[in-house]
Design a protein around this motif. Structure first.
Motif, PDB file in Angstrom:
ATOM      1  N   SER A 140     -37.484  -9.444   7.826  1.00  0.00           N
ATOM      2  CA  SER A 140     -37.506  -8.328   6.876  1.00  0.00           C
ATOM      3  C   SER A 140     -36.261  -8.327   5.990  1.00  0.00           C
ATOM      4  O   SER A 140     -36.324  -7.965   4.807  1.00  0.00           O
ATOM      5  N   LEU A 141     -35.115  -8.756   6.554  1.00  0.00           N
ATOM      6  CA  LEU A 141     -33.894  -8.854   5.749  1.00  0.00           C
ATOM      7  C   LEU A 141     -34.047  -9.940   4.699  1.00  0.00           C
ATOM      8  O   LEU A 141     -33.675  -9.753   3.526  1.00  0.00           O
ATOM      9  N   LEU A 142     -34.601 -11.092   5.075  1.00  0.00           N
ATOM     10  CA  LEU A 142     -34.842 -12.155   4.108  1.00  0.00           C
ATOM     11  C   LEU A 142     -35.764 -11.679   2.990  1.00  0.00           C
ATOM     12  O   LEU A 142     -35.544 -11.978   1.812  1.00  0.00           O
ATOM     13  N   ALA A 143     -36.798 -10.926   3.357  1.00  0.00           N
ATOM     14  CA  ALA A 143     -37.745 -10.433   2.362  1.00  0.00           C
ATOM     15  C   ALA A 143     -37.068  -9.470   1.392  1.00  0.00           C
ATOM     16  O   ALA A 143     -37.319  -9.514   0.185  1.00  0.00           O
ATOM     17  N   THR A 144     -36.207  -8.595   1.910  1.00  0.00           N
ATOM     18  CA  THR A 144     -35.485  -7.646   1.055  1.00  0.00           C
ATOM     19  C   THR A 144     -34.583  -8.378   0.075  1.00  0.00           C
ATOM     20  O   THR A 144     -34.558  -8.071  -1.127  1.00  0.00           O
ATOM     21  N   ASP A 151     -36.450  -9.635  -8.581  1.00  0.00           N
ATOM     22  CA  ASP A 151     -36.540  -8.499  -9.501  1.00  0.00           C
ATOM     23  C   ASP A 151     -35.213  -8.159 -10.160  1.00  0.00           C
ATOM     24  O   ASP A 151     -35.137  -7.207 -10.928  1.00  0.00           O
ATOM     25  N   GLN A 152     -34.145  -8.933  -9.852  1.00  0.00           N
ATOM     26  CA  GLN A 152     -32.815  -8.728 -10.432  1.00  0.00           C
ATOM     27  C   GLN A 152     -32.326  -7.295 -10.202  1.00  0.00           C
ATOM     28  O   GLN A 152     -32.047  -6.541 -11.127  1.00  0.00           O
ATOM     29  N   LEU A 153     -32.228  -6.955  -8.911  1.00  0.00           N
ATOM     30  CA  LEU A 153     -31.758  -5.638  -8.495  1.00  0.00           C
ATOM     31  C   LEU A 153     -30.451  -5.780  -7.731  1.00  0.00           C
ATOM     32  O   LEU A 153     -30.307  -6.667  -6.879  1.00  0.00           O
ATOM     33  N   ARG A 154     -29.501  -4.927  -8.032  1.00  0.00           N
ATOM     34  CA  ARG A 154     -28.208  -4.977  -7.336  1.00  0.00           C
ATOM     35  C   ARG A 154     -28.368  -4.638  -5.859  1.00  0.00           C
ATOM     36  O   ARG A 154     -29.280  -3.910  -5.459  1.00  0.00           O
ATOM     37  N   LEU A 155     -27.440  -5.162  -5.063  1.00  0.00           N
ATOM     38  CA  LEU A 155     -27.437  -4.913  -3.629  1.00  0.00           C
ATOM     39  C   LEU A 155     -26.062  -4.438  -3.186  1.00  0.00           C
ATOM     40  O   LEU A 155     -25.036  -4.887  -3.706  1.00  0.00           O
ATOM     41  N   GLY A 205     -26.690  -4.279   9.095  1.00  0.00           N
ATOM     42  CA  GLY A 205     -27.623  -3.226   8.727  1.00  0.00           C
ATOM     43  C   GLY A 205     -28.559  -3.631   7.609  1.00  0.00           C
ATOM     44  O   GLY A 205     -28.783  -4.816   7.336  1.00  0.00           O
ATOM     45  N   VAL A 206     -29.099  -2.620   6.928  1.00  0.00           N
ATOM     46  CA  VAL A 206     -30.082  -2.840   5.854  1.00  0.00           C
ATOM     47  C   VAL A 206     -29.388  -2.677   4.507  1.00  0.00           C
ATOM     48  O   VAL A 206     -28.779  -1.635   4.246  1.00  0.00           O
ATOM     49  N   PRO A 207     -29.448  -3.676   3.631  1.00  0.00           N
ATOM     50  CA  PRO A 207     -28.822  -3.544   2.311  1.00  0.00           C
ATOM     51  C   PRO A 207     -29.464  -2.422   1.503  1.00  0.00           C
ATOM     52  O   PRO A 207     -30.663  -2.153   1.625  1.00  0.00           O
ATOM     53  N   MET A 208     -28.646  -1.787   0.666  1.00  0.00           N
ATOM     54  CA  MET A 208     -29.150  -0.763  -0.244  1.00  0.00           C
ATOM     55  C   MET A 208     -29.477  -1.423  -1.584  1.00  0.00           C
ATOM     56  O   MET A 208     -28.634  -2.114  -2.158  1.00  0.00           O
ATOM     57  N   VAL A 209     -30.689  -1.206  -2.064  1.00  0.00           N
ATOM     58  CA  VAL A 209     -31.140  -1.789  -3.324  1.00  0.00           C
ATOM     59  C   VAL A 209     -30.819  -0.825  -4.453  1.00  0.00           C
ATOM     60  O   VAL A 209     -31.119   0.370  -4.371  1.00  0.00           O
ATOM     61  N   GLY A 210     -30.203  -1.355  -5.513  1.00  0.00           N
ATOM     62  CA  GLY A 210     -29.765  -0.509  -6.612  1.00  0.00           C
ATOM     63  C   GLY A 210     -30.499  -0.776  -7.908  1.00  0.00           C
ATOM     64  O   GLY A 210     -31.677  -1.148  -7.917  1.00  0.00           O
ATOM     65  N   ALA A 211     -29.775  -0.632  -9.013  1.00  0.00           N
ATOM     66  CA  ALA A 211     -30.363  -0.720 -10.348  1.00  0.00           C
ATOM     67  C   ALA A 211     -30.522  -2.173 -10.781  1.00  0.00           C
ATOM     68  O   ALA A 211     -29.988  -3.096 -10.171  1.00  0.00           O
ATOM     69  N   HIS A 212     -31.255  -2.336 -11.891  1.00  0.00           N
ATOM     70  CA  HIS A 212     -31.432  -3.665 -12.461  1.00  0.00           C
ATOM     71  C   HIS A 212     -30.120  -4.158 -13.066  1.00  0.00           C
ATOM     72  O   HIS A 212     -29.251  -3.369 -13.448  1.00  0.00           O
ATOM     73  N   PHE A 213     -29.989  -5.486 -13.157  1.00  0.00           N
ATOM     74  CA  PHE A 213     -28.823  -6.074 -13.805  1.00  0.00           C
ATOM     75  C   PHE A 213     -29.284  -7.176 -14.752  1.00  0.00           C
ATOM     76  O   PHE A 213     -30.370  -7.733 -14.601  1.00  0.00           O
ATOM     77  N   ALA A 214     -28.440  -7.474 -15.732  1.00  0.00           N
ATOM     78  CA  ALA A 214     -28.756  -8.533 -16.689  1.00  0.00           C
ATOM     79  C   ALA A 214     -28.541  -9.893 -16.026  1.00  0.00           C
ATOM     80  O   ALA A 214     -27.551 -10.097 -15.329  1.00  0.00           O
ATOM     81  N   PRO A 215     -29.461 -10.832 -16.208  1.00  0.00           N
ATOM     82  CA  PRO A 215     -29.317 -12.145 -15.562  1.00  0.00           C
ATOM     83  C   PRO A 215     -28.102 -12.907 -16.076  1.00  0.00           C
ATOM     84  O   PRO A 215     -27.693 -12.758 -17.231  1.00  0.00           O
ATOM     85  N   ARG A 216     -27.524 -13.732 -15.199  1.00  0.00           N
ATOM     86  CA  ARG A 216     -26.381 -14.579 -15.539  1.00  0.00           C
ATOM     87  C   ARG A 216     -26.786 -16.044 -15.431  1.00  0.00           C
ATOM     88  O   ARG A 216     -27.790 -16.377 -14.814  1.00  0.00           O
ATOM     89  N   VAL A 217     -25.963 -16.906 -16.024  1.00  0.00           N
ATOM     90  CA  VAL A 217     -26.177 -18.347 -15.878  1.00  0.00           C
ATOM     91  C   VAL A 217     -25.845 -18.736 -14.445  1.00  0.00           C
ATOM     92  O   VAL A 217     -24.751 -18.465 -13.944  1.00  0.00           O
TER      93      VAL A 217
END
Length: 318
Positions: A140-144, A151-155, A205-217
């Protein structure tokens, strides 16, 4: 002319090989009239297969995700590959998927024709699993983490280092890599403003998923496994060494994996290896079994250790 049921199976197989099919092209492959193709598409939809249609110049048919998982159609090679992957998963490399993998394997092998079951049995008797190396990570951690990368979401998560200290980290995840022993997350550390690798088994523990971020190289041109290997090779080990190998770089790269150290060409016949280890004895053993002539540039303690080992070997085998 194919029978209706055989044609439906053929149509389903074709739809799963591409993201999009032009209607006329698909009808031509099946050797049917476009009206017959439309009726077959409707039959697949009634059976629960999510086939989407689009109109216009670029219109056609596409197999998309639906509300439920319909039966999948696999060819022989795909069925064998899935069977091997499921059997490997039952060994426990990823925690929490052993039992589901075993159930899926039983269902798959029950549905296989006799010729495929014979091949699976042959593979089972000849491919022997090795003992698992490295820590088990939770599925489940790998899936998160994978979803956040996609989806480019902060953790945000708590991370424990090699000394047992914990710290809060805020990252922009890029991807996951498996080195054969451990799982790693490659991410942009927002506090340190640099790329970092994180051992996934050290995430608490379980990471907290946050907002979107702009992709980087991506680092290393997107080859995350190479980036992780290089990061591990130059990690802050207790012992660091620089060694000249009497072999061209083209030969050394095939004998020394990237996770061991960083190789740089010195001239046409030699290259320099920069590597580290937790103890000098580890470096000594590895250099001896490498079966290459070499010259230690640093540290002096490694030179002394090699000299002592050489003198002992001469005493034991004069």
């Amino acid at each position: 002319m194919l029978t209706s049921s055989t044609r439906l199976l053929r149509l389903l197989s074709l739809l799963q090989t591409r993201n999009h099919w032009m209607g006329p092209e698909l009808a031509e492959r099946l050797e049917v009239h476009p009206r017959t193709l439309r009726r077959d598409i409707d039959r697949l939809r009634q059976l629960g297969y999510p086939v989407h249609a689009s109109s216009g110049v670029a219109g056609g048919y596409a197999f998309r995700a639906g509300q439920a998982l319909p039966p999948l159609l696999l060819d022989d090679g795909e069925a064998l590959a899935v069977s091997i992957a499921l059997r490997t998963a039952t060994a426990g490399a990823v925690g929490g998927i052993e039992e589901p993998a075993l159930r899926a394997l039983v269902k798959l092998e029950q549905a296989m024709p006799a010729r495929l079951r014979q091949q699976v049995d042959a593979l089972r008797s000849t491919i022997l699993p090795m003992d698992r190396v490295g820590p088990v990570v939770d599925a489940s951690l790998l899936a998160t983490l994978a979803s956040a990368c996609r989806d480019q979401l902060r953790l945000a998560f708590t991370y424990g280092d090699s000394r047992g200290r914990s710290a809060e980290r805020s990252v922009e995840p890029q991807g996951l890599a498996h080195t054969g022993h451990r799982w790693y997350l490659v991410a942009w550390d927002r506090v340190r403003e640099d790329w970092r690798t994180f051992r996934i088994d050290r995430i608490v523990g379980v990471p907290m998923v946050g907002a979107h971020f702009a992709p980087r190289v991506s680092p290393d041109g997107g080859d995350l496994k190479a980036y992780v290997s290089r990061s591990l090779a130059v990690a802050p080990y207790a012992e660091q060494a620089r060694i000249v190998l009497h072999a061209p770089l083209s030969e050394a790269v095939h004998r020394i994996p990237p996770s061991v150290g960083v190789l740089k060409a010195l001239d046409a016949e030699r290259c320099v290896l920069e590597c580290g280890a937790h103890s000098l004895d580890t470096l000594v053993y590895w250099l001896v079994v490498l079966d290459l002539d070499f010259e230690v540039l640093a540290p002096q303690a490694l030179k002394d250790r090699l000299k002592a080992i050489g003198e002992r070997a001469l005493r034991c085998a004069p």
